[in-house]
Each structure stands twice: as C-alpha cells, then as structure tokens.
Design a protein around this motif. Structure first.
Motif, PDB file in Angstrom:
ATOM      1  N   PRO A 142      31.907   3.052  52.878  1.00 19.26           N
ATOM      2  CA  PRO A 142      30.449   2.984  52.668  1.00 19.26           C
ATOM      3  C   PRO A 142      29.648   3.433  53.897  1.00 19.26           C
ATOM      4  O   PRO A 142      28.643   4.125  53.760  1.00 19.26           O
ATOM      5  N   GLN A 143      30.121   3.050  55.101  1.00 18.70           N
ATOM      6  CA  GLN A 143      29.417   3.476  56.312  1.00 18.70           C
ATOM      7  C   GLN A 143      29.480   4.983  56.482  1.00 18.70           C
ATOM      8  O   GLN A 143      28.480   5.621  56.831  1.00 18.70           O
ATOM      9  N   TRP A 144      30.658   5.571  56.229  1.00 14.31           N
ATOM     10  CA  TRP A 144      30.808   7.029  56.341  1.00 14.31           C
ATOM     11  C   TRP A 144      29.884   7.730  55.352  1.00 14.31           C
ATOM     12  O   TRP A 144      29.202   8.709  55.694  1.00 14.31           O
ATOM     13  N   SER A 145      29.856   7.232  54.119  1.00 12.90           N
ATOM     14  CA  SER A 145      29.019   7.860  53.083  1.00 12.90           C
ATOM     15  C   SER A 145      27.546   7.771  53.446  1.00 12.90           C
ATOM     16  O   SER A 145      26.774   8.716  53.227  1.00 12.90           O
ATOM     17  N   GLU A 146      27.132   6.640  54.026  1.00 20.77           N
ATOM     18  CA  GLU A 146      25.738   6.493  54.462  1.00 20.77           C
ATOM     19  C   GLU A 146      25.402   7.517  55.545  1.00 20.77           C
ATOM     20  O   GLU A 146      24.302   8.082  55.558  1.00 20.77           O
ATOM     21  N   LEU A 147      26.355   7.767  56.436  1.00 24.26           N
ATOM     22  CA  LEU A 147      26.119   8.746  57.492  1.00 24.26           C
ATOM     23  C   LEU A 147      26.053  10.164  56.934  1.00 24.26           C
ATOM     24  O   LEU A 147      25.260  10.992  57.409  1.00 24.26           O
ATOM     25  N   PHE A 148      26.862  10.452  55.933  1.00 21.26           N
ATOM     26  CA  PHE A 148      26.767  11.772  55.306  1.00 21.26           C
ATOM     27  C   PHE A 148      25.406  11.941  54.631  1.00 21.26           C
ATOM     28  O   PHE A 148      24.772  13.003  54.740  1.00 21.26           O
ATOM     29  N   VAL A 149      24.950  10.910  53.928  1.00 17.60           N
ATOM     30  CA  VAL A 149      23.623  10.961  53.298  1.00 17.60           C
ATOM     31  C   VAL A 149      22.544  11.154  54.365  1.00 17.60           C
ATOM     32  O   VAL A 149      21.600  11.930  54.183  1.00 17.60           O
ATOM     33  N   HIS A 150      22.695  10.475  55.482  1.00 18.13           N
ATOM     34  CA  HIS A 150      21.747  10.638  56.595  1.00 18.13           C
ATOM     35  C   HIS A 150      21.747  12.084  57.089  1.00 18.13           C
ATOM     36  O   HIS A 150      20.672  12.670  57.309  1.00 18.13           O
ATOM     37  N   ALA A 151      22.934  12.657  57.246  1.00 16.86           N
ATOM     38  CA  ALA A 151      23.027  14.049  57.710  1.00 16.86           C
ATOM     39  C   ALA A 151      22.363  14.991  56.722  1.00 16.86           C
ATOM     40  O   ALA A 151      21.641  15.922  57.112  1.00 16.86           O
ATOM     41  N   GLU A 152      22.576  14.749  55.423  1.00 16.29           N
ATOM     42  CA  GLU A 152      21.996  15.626  54.398  1.00 16.29           C
ATOM     43  C   GLU A 152      20.467  15.522  54.403  1.00 16.29           C
ATOM     44  O   GLU A 152      19.771  16.544  54.313  1.00 16.29           O
ATOM     45  N   LYS A 153      19.955  14.314  54.557  1.00 15.89           N
ATOM     46  CA  LYS A 153      18.498  14.135  54.591  1.00 15.89           C
ATOM     47  C   LYS A 153      17.886  14.770  55.835  1.00 15.89           C
ATOM     48  O   LYS A 153      16.829  15.401  55.782  1.00 15.89           O
ATOM     49  N   GLU A 154      18.553  14.606  56.971  1.00 15.48           N
ATOM     50  CA  GLU A 154      18.055  15.196  58.204  1.00 15.48           C
ATOM     51  C   GLU A 154      18.078  16.726  58.133  1.00 15.48           C
ATOM     52  O   GLU A 154      17.165  17.399  58.599  1.00 15.48           O
TER      53      GLU A 154
END
Length: 996
Positions: free
Chosen positions: A89-101
């Motif tokens: 879940p933490q990794w997926s949240e970071l990927f979502v963060h990268a995509e939004k950024e």
C-alpha cells in the motif's frame, strides 16, 4: 478552358498557401518547441528505496532541466533493499504521488508492463500461466520384454540466464511444475543425424543478437531428404495408455521401439532485474488469459488507484512499454496444438519428436515443420501478447511502445510493427554493447507504419563509464542517432536520488547508465543541451523521412533486420550513404500499394525500389503480393524464390512458387547478366549479380545505387564524406539535418536533391534562422556552401517561400581575433567539495595539474572573474571565444547572463552586453565527478559493505572518513587517471569575416 485554368490556378495557389503556412508553423515551433518534443529519461527506482520527497525533487529537477517524459521502472541492481516493499500500500501510494506530480508538472509517464525491465511477470504467475517449453524423455523397449514400462518425467531446459536468478521457492516450483502433453512411440532403427541447432530452431533458446553469438536469421529449410528418418505413418499415439505415474500400459509389437513422453515445463524465465517482492515467472506470451491475469495484478492494480486517464491532459501516465525482450523463447502453451492446426492446417502431433532434433519424414519436411512452429509461435506472440497489451492500453486511454529486439523469438520488424511507438536502444560508444542495429529497425518500422515519434533508450552505458560522459562528448553520437532517424532521446538513466542531497553523486543503477540525474555536476547547466535536443526532435518529427530503397526481410522468425554493410559508412555509429533506406517485414508489405511507380504504405512511407532478400524460400502468398505490386508499377530488385519454407500445402506450395516466379520474372533460370523484365506496369531487375556475395542477405549497395542512377535519380545528399544527413519532406518544403562527424572544422559544398526554393540555415543550438545565398540550383540539385565547426550541426531548409537569389558556392567565413584576455583570473571554488574559496590563476591551467589537492581533485563548479577594457571600438557582432573548456560554462558579462556554452563553437555573442571600459566578466565552469571520486579513494572507505548501508548513514551520524563524495557503486581507485578540468582557454574576443 479558361474556367478550368482558373480552377487549376486556384488549386495550386491553395497548395502553395497551405505549404507556406505549414513551414511557418514549423519555424515557429522550432524557435520554441512544445513540451511534448522534449527528451525523456528512464526513471529507475531501486528495490524499495523511495520517498515522496525525493520523487518530487526528481520530477521538479527534470522539469527545470527540460525533460518532458519518462519511463518508470523499479529494479534491483547493486543497491541494498529499501523500506518500501514493491506493490505494498505504501509503494502504491508513492506511485500515485509520482503520477500526480508528473501531471502537475506536465511530464508524461510511460510504465513498463512488469517489475524489472524484461517483460510481463511476477510472483502471481504460476507454472500453468508461465512461459512454457515442450520437452521430452525417452525410453527404449523391446517386444516380449516383461518389464513394466515407466516413462520418466523429463527435466526442464536450463534457463537461458542460468538458475542463479531463481529464488529457492521459484526454483522448487520450476523443478516441480509439469503437465503431460503426449506419448509417442516409433520403431527404433538406424536414425539420421539430429537436426543441427534444433534447440534454436525449436525455440528453446534465443540468444541476444547484441551479444554477437547468434545469427540474425536462420537459413531456409533444407531441401535434403533422408531415408533414415522416422516414418510418420509408423509413429503411434500412446497418450491415453499412460497412467499419471508414468506407467505405460502397452505391449510393443515386434522389434525395438523408442517411446517419448512429452510434457510442458516452465522455461525458467524470471522477472529481471526485479525488486525482490516482484520476482516471479514470466507470464505465458501465447495466452491472453495468462496475460490478463498478469496485467490485472500489476498495471490494473495501479490504474484502480490512479483513476481514469485523460488523454487530453498533459503529463501523467500516458503509455505502457515493453522493453528489450530478455525472457528467452517459448514453444508451447496449453492450446498450442489447437492453434497450430487452425493456423497451419495440419496436426503437429506426429512431428513432436522434431522438437528434440529427431527427423520425421525427411530433413526437408522436419525443418519445414520447425519453420511452421516458429511462425505459429510468432503469430501467437503478436496477437495474444503484443496486440493484446496494445488493446489493453487503448482501453485505458494509453498507447504502447515496444523495443522490438534482442532475444526476441519473433521477427523484430513484425513485433515492432504492432507498437504505436516503436523504440530503439543505443549504447554510448566505447561503453558497452553495440545495439545500433535496433535504431535501423525501429526507424524502419516507424517510417513504414507512419509513426512520427521514434524514441531510443539513449546512451546506455557500462564498462567503467563512471560519470565520464557529458553533453559535448555525446554530441557526435547524438547527431548520428538523429541522422539515423531517432527523434526522441530517452536517456538511460535517471536514477531516483533517494539519498540525502549532501551525498553525491549519490545512488546509481549499479555500474549502468550515463547518470542523467540531478546529482550530476553539470545538471544545473544541462538545460542548454536539452534545448538543442528539443529543437532537433521537434523538426525531425515533422513531415516524413525520405528514403529511396526498401529492403524486404525474409518470412519466418526469429529475425533481425541488418541492412547491407555497404549501405553504411563507418563502424559502431555508421552513417547512411546517399540513397537512404528502410527495412520492411512481409507482414507490413501485405499492406502496401503502388502509386506513381512508388511502393507506398498507409502510414505514408514511400519508396522507389523494393530489394528482395537473397533467400531461397518464400510462401506463395507473399510472392503473389510482390507480383501484384510489380503489376501495379513497382520496381523490384532480386531473383525469384525457389520454394516455400512451409509444410502448408506441401508439395503443391513449391509448385505454386515456381509458377508464380516464371510469371513475374518471365523465366525460371537466372540470367548471367542483369535483365530488366516488364511485368504489367512495373519492372523486375534480376540476374546472377544480385545473388553473388550477399551483403547481409542483400545485393551490395553499389548495385542498388546503380539502378537508381540509371533511372536518372540522383543521390539525396552528397558531400566530401565528413558530413552525415537525414531528410524530411512535406508539402512545399524539404528539411535536411546535416552534421559534421569530425572533430575538426569543415568547409565544403554539399549537394541536396531539392530545388523547392532558396536554402535557410536553422541553428538548433541558438534557435537562429539565417538566409543563405551561397548556393546554386540546377537539374533538381541545390549545391550549398556549408561551414561547420567540430561536431557542429545545422538544419538546411528549402521552401518555396524562401526567395534569396543564388550567388554561387565559394563563400567562407573565418574568425578574426581582436583581443586575448590574458593575465590573472580570480577563481572561486566551492569549499563544500574541497576547493579553495578564493585563489588567483596567473594563467589558465588544467585543475588536475594543480599542486593544491583541493583543486587537483575538485569536481563541481568554479567561478572565473576578470575585468577588461576593449582594445578598440567594435562594429557588429562580437563573440567571446572560450577556447578549451572542460566541460560546460555559463558566461555573464556586466551582470547580463549570456547563456551556457557546452559544445563547439565554444563562444557566445557579447555585443548586447559589452562596453568600452570596465567590463566585468564571470565564467562559471563545471567539470565531471571522476577527479573528486579518485581523490576520495585515498581516504578510508565508508560505503556499502555486504549489501548493507553504512551505520553512519543508517543512524544519521557524521562521516569520519574525510571523503567528500558518496555513491552506491565504486568505479575508480586511487591510481585512476585524472581528467582534464576547468577553463584552459585561450579566452579571446573574435569577429567573423566573410571571405569572398
């Protein structure tokens, strides 16, 4: 009649206006290209070492530096694992963060379709849905023998990359998984010799062509018969007579019999080099059910968290990617027999012994079966893997890019033709493999299918590259790639800099990559280089590429398209000769038509000649297509095939090939001399000379060039051999990219096959456009005076709206030195990296030769300052020439930033800032990392040991080693040679004088 003329003139006027508007738009875009034309990077994350803070820092540094797109991959190469478990879940949240950024910053993301870089797999892929081989064990039994017949389970084939990549858990599953397929028996007689290289021909193994140990193509199937072959009518199917434990309930008839048990086994391919939680089998490349399961587990899981992808929104996730094929080959799936019968029209069952090198029927028959096996495998990869991923991407508003080369069990051009965006790879010259053939392949595919975008994984490196590369050192190879057809660099690699900013050069992808990240010394100045690249990429995506020759590849797989070596000048980064070319696969040719005697494709590719491979076999279907193209007016070069490579319709298929050959070529026997035979509206040019001494499957370049010259078609570009080129064309304009491939200035006259107007020079470094009068135009050829500095390039643009009058071609420009800025310089170094805060250089010298170790081993930025007066009044443009610079510089004069200098000519225009007295000059110079790294090797080591980060780093303590640098890979020692560094000049004021 008068009314018709009015209509005609109106039509021509509209065409002219449209062409002028198009070129005007291109010129506007050249001056300030949109973001989508910027270069990209491979953005690598290392096995759980990641954070939201460093993700944002990376992306913001990309935006500032002029990077517009990236490929997101997580791997595990030489770095201790981090705290963020892959797909947690933490990794997926970071990927979502990268995509939004990335969306916020307008940076486009391309996502690899699996962990690691090789393909599509993971821990969720079990044996039944993995890549499979059909393997066999065998026993010999004799009639009357009362012993129980037990057929052993055959072992799997060894993985191509060995068993080392298999974790104990996956090794256990690899060894245990199998499914029974068939049991066959046949009389044991004196057997023929096994089929040569059967493990390659049966797709058990496919080595990378880049390695130099595998052929680019397989020879056509043999025509030899063998009376010792296994008689097909004597092969018995005993599949239903075997029990699950391998016991065979069968009493053999008279004599000795060989019994073969066939099972499917996993091919041993595992995701590589994936983060540990992403390790797993590669999914079945023949089966959409297996692929869907994988895509749902990886890409689908991320898409649920990202939400709907909007096509129109710049930035964010926009594409899926299949990187270089490094998972070996497969030759089986659960439905393979059914698919084979559907596609080939006959049952493969009794040919299964051929998988293991046995000869069934005859050598010719067996090799034709293997050809059909490979063809069926290729079709399944294309349809059930590549096209299925493409459809999946499209469903989610994304496109698909593919690197269609290396270890690929299909024909490269066929796989590349599936992509929306075919992609290449090239390594930094001298720092790794030679995969430049993939550039020819990807550009060929793009030109044929009409893709305006042709990216390349660019400047990949190993072999102690060690931060040695920089924009100037890469200029020549980069211009080669542009001339070869690449129009987007995706630098390998931007390593996510998860370590503190104080630790530089920081994290690396082991010893790989050209270190294209924010920890580079020269990163603050790289935007100037990226501006050059962006302008080039913008122009090279306009219109279509001009190529005269189309080389057809043979049918069958695997196959790597390698053009005639004689069509290229040079070695690793060889350049096209005067008649440009592309390669074309049989599948692509089936979509071609003929217009105005040119072979044309729906995507816009257009060619004057189709050159056939020097290859004896061709299916009747392909030959019939070639005949139809000739009949419509095409010109074909080459001799007729002799037979079909397939068992489909055998032996009638061979007769059809022979009959079609006689019809199209007008005779069966190849004439001794070159003959031009008219068939329909077109021409077939053939003779013994077109089969003599094949040059990578094709006639030598001079033979093909001679045909074009005889037709009155001049070479597209000629010069004195020091220049390379590529040519794009559109309505009413021609644009040539020309670059000096030498490290010395060139002053020459080049010939261009265009007279669409006077030439202009477009300088992609400065963005300046210059009218040209030093040219002549005659008989379709413009001769233009061109003067370029070392490795300098220029766009030469011909357009109807350019109306400058020709004045001849003998003009040249020379530099006149007005003043040399000699004497002392005040120089400041950054103490944080060991240099002195202030010193004086009485003369400009190399830092690495300095007695002060703080300067000798310095890496980073130093600021040179000097005051000067003009020695005399100056009229017109005035340039500050920096002389020798290692490796980039920014010039500021009297407080005005005059820009960054990174390549020849090493000068800036200072006319807008200079004054007669009291000029204040500041030159910021940046060198490379190696010198500081080498100096630090004289100090105690305090880095990674036994795959663990040092305690001082883990616990936030101060370092005690005295080192200034920190990196996750060591590529130097204390005795490594230092690199020339700094500003060594001479620094001069110059003007350029026209010599008439």
């Amino acid at each position: 009649m008068f009314k018709k003329l009015i209509i005609l003139f109106s039509f021509l006027f509209c065409i002219s206006v449209t062409a002028n508007a198009q070129l005007k738009a291109i010129k506007t875009g050249f001056l300030s290209p949109p973001d989508k034309y910027k270069p990209g990077v491979y953005w690598y994350f290392m096995d759980g070492n990641m954070s939201a803070e460093t993700i944002t820092k990376d992306l913001e540094s990309m935006k500032k530096a002029g990077i517009g797109n990236l490929i997101f991959l997580e791997v595990n190469v030489g770095v201790p694992s981090g705290p963020v478990e892959f797909l947690s879940p933490q990794w997926s949240e970071l990927f979502v963060h990268a995509e939004k950024e990335a969306r916020r910053l307008g940076i486009e993301i391309t996502l690899g379709i699996g962990p690691g870089w090789t393909g599509s797999g993971g821990p969720w892929v079990k044996g039944k849905q993995s890549m499979q081989h059909l393997v066999a064990s065998e026993v010999v039994v004799t009639a009357g023998d009362k012993k129980k017949i037990v057929l052993p389970v055959p072992p799997p084939k060894k993985p191509f990359f060995g068993e080392g990549g298999l974790t104990p858990e996956f090794k256990k599953e690899w060894l245990e998984y199998y499914e029974d397929v068939a049991v066959l028996a046949f009389p044991l007689t004196e057997q023929a010799k096994p089929i040569a290289d059967f493990e390659e021909k049966a797709l058990f193994y496919r080595a990378p062509y880049s390695s130099g140990v595998v052929r680019s193509y397989l020879a056509p199937p043999s025509i030899a018969n063998d009376d010792k072959a296994i008689a097909k009518n004597k092969i018995l199917d005993l599949t239903t007579k075997m029990q699950p434990d391998g016991t065979l309930s069968w009493a053999p008839p008279a004599g000795k019999w060989k019994v073969m048990r066939f099972v499917s086994r996993n091919n041993g391919a595992i995701t590589r080099p994936a983060p540990v939680p992403g390790l797993g089998f590669e999914s079945d490349k023949f089966d959409t059910t297996a692929l869907n399961a994988h895509l749902n587990a990886y890409v689908g899981n991320l898409l649920k968290k990202i939400g709907k992808i909007e096509k129109a929104t710049p930035g964010g996730l926009k594409r899926l990617h299949m990187d270089s094929w490094e998972m070996g080959a497969q030759n089986w799936t659960g439905t393979f027999r059914k698919e084979f019968m559907k596609r080939r029209g006959y049952d493969p069952l009794k040919y299964y012994p051929v998988y293991e090198g046995n000869i069934v029927g005859s050598l010719a028959e067996s090799e034709r079966f293997l050809w059909d096996l490979r063809q069926t495998s290729q079709e399944l990869v294309l349809e059930n893997h590549a096209r299925h991923v493409k459809a999946y991407a499209k469903k989610h508003n994304m496109s698909l890019s593919i690197e269609p080369y290396d270890m690929n069990p299909t024909a490269d051009l066929e796989l590349g033709g599936v992509a929306d965006v075919p992609m290449a790879e090239f390594w930094s010259k001298g720092f790794g493999f030679n995969s430049t053939y993939s550039v020819i392949e990807a550009t060929s595919v793009a030109h044929v299918i009409g893709s305006s975008l042709v990216p390349a994984e660019a400047f990949t490196a190993q072999d102690n590259e060690g931060w040695k590369q920089h924009p100037a050192s890469m200029k020549n190879q980069g211009d080669w790639a542009f001339a070869a057809g690449i129009n987007r660099f995706v630098y390998h690699t931007f390593q996510n800099q998860f370590l503190p900013d104080s630790l530089k050069p920081g994290a690396t992808m082991g010893p790989y990559g050209v270190h294209w990240d924010r920890s580079q010394t020269w990163w603050p100045m790289v935007s100037a280089y990226h501006s050059y690249v962006t302008r080039c990429q913008y122009v090279l995506q306009q219109g279509r590429t001009v190529a005269d020759v189309l080389y057809l590849t043979p049918e069958g797989s695997p196959h790597v398209f390698v053009p005639p070596s004689s069509a290229i000048v040079g070695d690793t980064i060889g350049d096209r000769r005067g008649y440009n070319f592309d390669g074309c696969s049989p599948g692509q040719l089936m979509k071609a038509t003929v217009k105005n005697n040119r072979i044309e494709f729906p995507g816009g590719g257009s060619y004057r000649l189709l050159v056939l491979p020097i290859y004896e076999a061709m299916t009747p279907e392909l030959l019939a297509k070639i005949g139809s193209l000739v009949k419509q007016g095409a010109t074909i070069v080459g001799n007729p095939p002799l037979r079909s490579p397939s068992l489909v319709g055998y032996p009638d298929c061979d007769n059809r090939v022979t009959q079609l050959g006689k019809l199209i070529w007008g005779a069966a026997k190849v004439p001794a001399n070159t003959v031009q035979y008219k068939y329909g509206l077109g021409t077939v040019i053939w003779g013994e000379g077109f089969s003599a001494k094949p040059d990578h499957l094709y006639p030598a370049y001079d033979l093909t060039a001679g045909i074009l010259k005889d037709k009155g078609i001049a070479e597209d570009f000629t010069a004195n051999g020091d220049l390379r080129y590529t040519h794009r064309t559109g309505d009413g304009w021609d644009i040539y990219f020309v670059s000096n491939k030498t490290n010395k200035p060139v002053n020459t006259v080049a010939q261009f096959r265009s007279v669409k107007g006077a030439p202009e020079f477009w300088d992609a470094i400065t963005g300046k456009v210059k009218s040209v009068s030093e040219f002549t135009a005659d008989k379709g050829i413009s001769s233009v005076s061109i003067q370029l500095d070392a490795y300098e390039s220029v766009f030469v643009v011909f357009a109807k709206e350019n109306t400058a009058k020709p004045s001849g071609t003998n003009a040249s420009v020379s530099a006149q030195t007005l003043q040399t800025l000699s004497g002392p310089w005040d120089v400041s170094f950054d103490t944080k990296w060991g240099g002195p805060a202030h010193t004086v250089f009485e003369t400009l010298t190399d830092w690495s030769k300095n007695a002060d170790e703080g300067i000798k081993y310095y890496s980073g930025t130093a600021v040179y300052q000097k005051k000067f007066d003009l020695s005399a009044a100056v009229q017109g443009p005035l340039y500050l020439d920096l002389g020798d610079v290692k490796n980039m510089a920014r010039v500021t004069l009297n407080g005005k930033d005059l820009g960054i200098v990174w390549t020849a000519p090493w000068h800036v225009d200072i006319a807008s800032a200079v004054r007669e007295k009291n000029n204040e000059l500041k030159i910021e110079v940046i060198n490379l990392w190696p010198n500081r790294l080498i100096g630090d090797e004289k100090k105690p080591y305090d880095g990674i040991v036994n795959d663990k980060w040092p305690d001082w780093l883990l616990n936030g303590k101060s370092r005690t080693s005295g080192r200034y640098t920190f990196t996750s890979t060591n590529q130097y020692n204390a005795n490594s040679p230092l690199l020339l560094s700094g500003l060594t000049g001479p620094v001069k004021l110059i003007q350029y004088i026209n010599n008439k």
